[in-house]
Design a protein around this motif. Structure first.
Motif, PDB file in Angstrom:
ATOM      1  N   THR A  66       0.800  -1.256   0.072  1.00  0.00           N
ATOM      2  CA  THR A  66       0.101  -0.493  -0.071  1.00  0.00           C
ATOM      3  C   THR A  66       1.129   1.758  -0.045  1.00  0.00           C
ATOM      4  N   LEU A  67       1.904   1.556   0.533  1.00  0.00           N
ATOM      5  CA  LEU A  67       2.721   2.327   0.628  1.00  0.00           C
ATOM      6  C   LEU A  67       3.448   2.480  -0.313  1.00  0.00           C
ATOM      7  N   THR A  68       4.393   1.449  -1.140  1.00  0.00           N
ATOM      8  CA  THR A  68       4.175   1.524  -2.159  1.00  0.00           C
ATOM      9  C   THR A  68       3.565   2.487  -3.764  1.00  0.00           C
ATOM     10  N   LYS A  72       4.393   6.054  -5.348  1.00  0.00           N
ATOM     11  CA  LYS A  72       4.820   5.918  -6.740  1.00  0.00           C
ATOM     12  C   LYS A  72       5.121   4.945  -7.678  1.00  0.00           C
ATOM     13  N   PHE A  73       3.934   4.568  -8.375  1.00  0.00           N
ATOM     14  CA  PHE A  73       3.480   3.735  -9.560  1.00  0.00           C
ATOM     15  C   PHE A  73       5.020   2.184 -10.033  1.00  0.00           C
ATOM     16  N   ILE A  93      10.099  -2.675  -6.814  1.00  0.00           N
ATOM     17  CA  ILE A  93       9.706  -3.461  -5.754  1.00  0.00           C
ATOM     18  C   ILE A  93       9.269  -4.716  -5.071  1.00  0.00           C
ATOM     19  N   ALA A  94       8.155  -4.909  -6.200  1.00  0.00           N
ATOM     20  CA  ALA A  94       7.358  -6.263  -5.832  1.00  0.00           C
ATOM     21  C   ALA A  94       8.128  -7.369  -6.668  1.00  0.00           C
ATOM     22  N   LEU A  95       9.046  -6.574  -7.594  1.00  0.00           N
ATOM     23  CA  LEU A  95       9.867  -8.436  -8.616  1.00  0.00           C
ATOM     24  C   LEU A  95      11.030  -8.487  -7.854  1.00  0.00           C
ATOM     25  N   VAL A  96      11.681  -7.864  -7.044  1.00  0.00           N
ATOM     26  CA  VAL A  96      12.334  -7.748  -5.671  1.00  0.00           C
ATOM     27  C   VAL A  96      12.357  -8.929  -4.921  1.00  0.00           C
TER      28      VAL A  96
END
Length: 203
Positions: A108-110, A114-115, A121-124
């Protein structure tokens, strides 16, 4: 924007206070990275802490970016570092209700920040889940589900805030699509990303 506004509200509106916000974000990011180092190395020697801190704080890109009031160079860096810390948790620990809530809250924070940062970071974190020795596929599905739920929450909160304070919640999307449509022809996709990396701007 609201964090920066709060910072200016406390320290006054001046170039110093606006630029100091980015500096504070970078210092907190360096501190969080030390926790990431500890999770990766267990009990690292003192020189590892000093080296990592120096590499971060003396990096020319960090120094220049921290002094510009921009998402990428200030709060965005902190979000990415928090994502790295969360990635170590996803890889090393078993799934618990606390960790799932932490993942949803972070997603939610990310998305609210910023999209493009949220996608990166989801990929990481997803890669960290796949590198895990236990609950690999369950963790990967939870990461996907967590970011879906976090995205819906962030967008819902943005729409709600827009209705409460009279802000047009479509503006970030209008900006995104206008920016994409204004790109130079032939600069899209992977080849465009590589060209931008070597040709500029700011290469």
């Amino acid at each position: 924007d609201y964090l920066l506004a709060g910072f200016v509200g406390v320290f006054g509106f001046s170039p110093f206070s606006v630029r100091a916000f980015g500096l504070v974000c970078v210092l907190i990011s360096a501190f969080v990275l030390l926790f990431v180092l500890r999770r990766l190395m267990g009990n690292p020697p003192q020189i590892a802490y000093v080296t990592l801190t120096a590499l971060v704080l003396l990096s020319p890109q960090i120094i220049s970016g921290a002094l510009i009031p921009d998402i990428d160079g200030s709060f965005g860096l902190l979000v990415v570092v928090l994502g790295l810390w969360l990635a170590t948790i996803v890889k090393q620990e078993l799934l618990t209700a606390r960790n799932v809530l932490l993942l949803v809250g972070f997603a939610t924070l990310t998305v609210a920040t910023k999209f493009t940062i949220s996608g990166f970071i989801a990929l990481v974190i997803g890669a960290a889940a796949l590198l895990s020795q236990r609950q690999r596929w369950t963790k990967a599905l939870v990461v996907i589900g967590g970011f879906v739920v976090g995205t819906l929450l962030a967008l819902g909160l943005m729409m709600l805030a827009g209705a409460i304070i009279g802000f047009d919640a479509k503006l970030p999307f209008d900006y995104l699509f206008t920016s994409l449509s204004a790109r130079t022809p032939g600069r899209g996709g992977l080849s465009g990303a590589i060209s931008t990396l070597f040709d500029g701007p700011g290469a």
